[in-house]
Write a protein that holds these residues in place. Sequence first.
Motif, mmCIF file in Angstrom:
data_model
loop_
_atom_site.group_PDB
_atom_site.id
_atom_site.type_symbol
_atom_site.label_atom_id
_atom_site.label_comp_id
_atom_site.label_asym_id
_atom_site.label_seq_id
_atom_site.Cartn_x
_atom_site.Cartn_y
_atom_site.Cartn_z
ATOM 1 N N HIS A 176 0.850 -1.189 0.000
ATOM 2 C CA HIS A 176 0.000 0.000 0.000
ATOM 3 C C HIS A 176 0.885 1.237 0.000
ATOM 4 C CE1 HIS A 176 -3.015 2.965 1.156
ATOM 5 N NE2 HIS A 176 -3.892 2.098 0.701
ATOM 6 N N PRO A 177 0.559 2.243 -0.807
ATOM 7 C CA PRO A 177 1.431 3.426 -0.892
ATOM 8 C C PRO A 177 1.565 4.192 0.422
ATOM 9 C CG PRO A 177 -0.648 3.787 -2.065
ATOM 10 C CD PRO A 177 -0.570 2.332 -1.757
ATOM 11 N N ASP A 178 0.597 4.053 1.313
ATOM 12 C CA ASP A 178 0.642 4.800 2.574
ATOM 13 C C ASP A 178 1.333 4.039 3.697
ATOM 14 O OD1 ASP A 178 -0.694 6.756 1.238
ATOM 15 O OD2 ASP A 178 -2.657 6.350 2.139
ATOM 16 N N THR A 179 1.609 2.757 3.491
ATOM 17 C CA THR A 179 2.285 1.970 4.533
ATOM 18 C C THR A 179 3.579 1.331 4.035
ATOM 19 O OG1 THR A 179 1.089 -0.077 4.000
ATOM 20 C CG2 THR A 179 0.062 1.409 5.623
ATOM 21 N N GLY A 180 3.688 1.135 2.722
ATOM 22 C CA GLY A 180 4.887 0.556 2.153
ATOM 23 C C GLY A 180 4.959 -0.946 2.173
ATOM 24 N N VAL A 181 3.930 -1.616 2.716
ATOM 25 C CA VAL A 181 3.923 -3.083 2.761
ATOM 26 C C VAL A 181 2.567 -3.599 2.307
ATOM 27 C CG1 VAL A 181 5.697 -3.350 4.527
ATOM 28 C CG2 VAL A 181 3.335 -3.035 5.235
ATOM 29 N N GLY A 182 2.554 -4.859 1.870
ATOM 30 C CA GLY A 182 1.337 -5.473 1.366
ATOM 31 C C GLY A 182 0.348 -5.818 2.458
ATOM 32 N N GLY A 183 -0.809 -6.293 2.035
ATOM 33 C CA GLY A 183 -1.873 -6.645 2.973
ATOM 34 C C GLY A 183 -1.629 -7.978 3.648
ATOM 35 N N ASP A 184 -2.520 -8.330 4.582
ATOM 36 C CA ASP A 184 -2.318 -9.532 5.402
ATOM 37 C C ASP A 184 -3.031 -10.762 4.851
ATOM 38 O OD1 ASP A 184 -4.970 -9.039 6.018
ATOM 39 O OD2 ASP A 184 -4.691 -9.156 8.194
ATOM 40 N N ASN A 185 -3.563 -10.672 3.598
ATOM 41 C CA ASN A 185 -4.142 -11.833 2.924
ATOM 42 C C ASN A 185 -5.490 -12.257 3.517
ATOM 43 O OD1 ASN A 185 -3.917 -13.669 0.776
ATOM 44 N ND2 ASN A 185 -2.948 -15.244 2.027
ATOM 45 N N ASP A 186 -6.153 -11.340 4.227
ATOM 46 C CA ASP A 186 -7.444 -11.626 4.865
ATOM 47 C C ASP A 186 -8.477 -10.588 4.445
ATOM 48 O OD1 ASP A 186 -6.733 -13.886 6.398
ATOM 49 O OD2 ASP A 186 -5.922 -12.634 7.998
ATOM 50 N N PHE A 226 -7.197 2.657 11.269
ATOM 51 C CA PHE A 226 -5.758 2.796 11.491
ATOM 52 C C PHE A 226 -5.057 1.581 10.895
ATOM 53 C CE2 PHE A 226 -7.361 0.965 15.519
ATOM 54 C CZ PHE A 226 -6.529 -0.123 15.723
ATOM 55 N N ALA A 227 -3.746 1.741 10.692
ATOM 56 C CA ALA A 227 -2.961 0.718 9.997
ATOM 57 C C ALA A 227 -2.029 0.022 10.982
ATOM 58 C CB ALA A 227 -2.159 1.329 8.859
ATOM 59 N N LEU A 228 -2.412 -1.156 11.440
ATOM 60 C CA LEU A 228 -1.516 -2.002 12.213
ATOM 61 C C LEU A 228 -0.533 -2.655 11.245
ATOM 62 C CD1 LEU A 228 -0.851 -3.477 14.956
ATOM 63 C CD2 LEU A 228 -2.459 -5.255 14.201
ATOM 64 N N ILE A 229 0.749 -2.649 11.594
ATOM 65 C CA ILE A 229 1.750 -3.353 10.793
ATOM 66 C C ILE A 229 2.132 -4.604 11.574
ATOM 67 C CG2 ILE A 229 3.972 -3.225 9.627
ATOM 68 C CD1 ILE A 229 1.861 -1.265 8.570
ATOM 69 N N ASP A 230 1.656 -5.737 11.096
ATOM 70 C CA ASP A 230 1.785 -7.007 11.814
ATOM 71 C C ASP A 230 2.638 -7.952 10.964
ATOM 72 O OD1 ASP A 230 1.491 -9.207 13.406
ATOM 73 O OD2 ASP A 230 -0.687 -9.281 13.313
ATOM 74 N N ASP A 231 3.823 -8.328 11.472
ATOM 75 C CA ASP A 231 4.722 -9.202 10.713
ATOM 76 C C ASP A 231 4.994 -8.640 9.319
ATOM 77 O OD1 ASP A 231 4.958 -11.030 12.821
ATOM 78 O OD2 ASP A 231 3.204 -12.160 12.160
ATOM 79 N N ASP A 232 5.226 -7.334 9.270
ATOM 80 C CA ASP A 232 5.530 -6.641 8.008
ATOM 81 C C ASP A 232 4.408 -6.755 6.988
ATOM 82 O OD1 ASP A 232 8.045 -5.615 8.795
ATOM 83 O OD2 ASP A 232 8.988 -7.550 8.382
ATOM 84 N N GLU A 233 3.177 -6.797 7.472
ATOM 85 C CA GLU A 233 1.996 -6.782 6.618
ATOM 86 C C GLU A 233 1.052 -5.678 7.099
ATOM 87 O OE1 GLU A 233 1.660 -11.572 5.600
ATOM 88 O OE2 GLU A 233 0.503 -10.720 7.265
#
Length: 271
Positions: free
Chosen positions: A142-152, A178-185
């Motif tokens: 995602h352009p606002d977080t820099g990492v991909g989604g969590d596949n859910d 809000f954007a939790l970054i969990d295991d680089d997702e």
Amino acid sequence: MFALAALLCSALSAAASSDFYVSTAGAPKNFDLSKLKTKSVGERDTFDFKIFYEYEGERISPWHQIPYIAGEAGGEMLLHFICEIPKGTTAKMEVNKENTFNPIIQDTKKGKLRYYKYMPEVGSLVNYGAIAQTWEHPDEPHPDTGVGGDNDPIDVLQLDSEPCKMGEVQAVRALGTFALIDDDETDWKVLVVRHDDETAGQLRDIGDVPEETKTALIEWFRKYKTAEGKGLNRFGLDEKVMDKAYALKICDETHEAWRKLHESWQKSQEL
């Protein structure tokens, strides 16, 4: 043909590796929430427990066949929220992506049923669940977080004071995210209220949510994995809880990702 194959490969890469169950059918025409029923199988707190969904006597997938949009109220778009973890409970329930018809089941880890270990005397601070027909694509940062989604499917924090019933589906109004970054997702959390809850009627946008509520949620998600011996979670967007307009944009993005996943799956069955 090569372009189509590339599209299918891109959209299905994450799904194929996880053996998703993707219904080839869409939502029933003129979907009426009052006609949706749930059927529980097995005993709670066992590996056999499942909640299935039926519509007019036919079993359906809550992920793929309950519509994303639940209508309008006062000019606002409403979304369909699936209750997985009622407020105050600890069993880690979820719409399962792999089982046929995507029933709600309890998540497992290392052969054991999962429960929240952080503040178990309190349980979930909110009614927790997902929005139907959404998907956080893991291969698209995602352009606002820099990492991909969590596949859910996208996660929901429903702020109503009363616990929802596990498996219940509600029409809800988005307030923020809000954007939790969990295991680089990227693991988006969308704050909502039930649109017909009179006690929450004053909550229309994120500015109406008390600061202590937003802080409590951020801190809970920051710390909850420490009870499993892990470190603190981190957040994107400088830990800001974004407003309704931003939340609906994120929801629409995940709905579009789901739409492409579903469309690609259908085309793959035609090849």
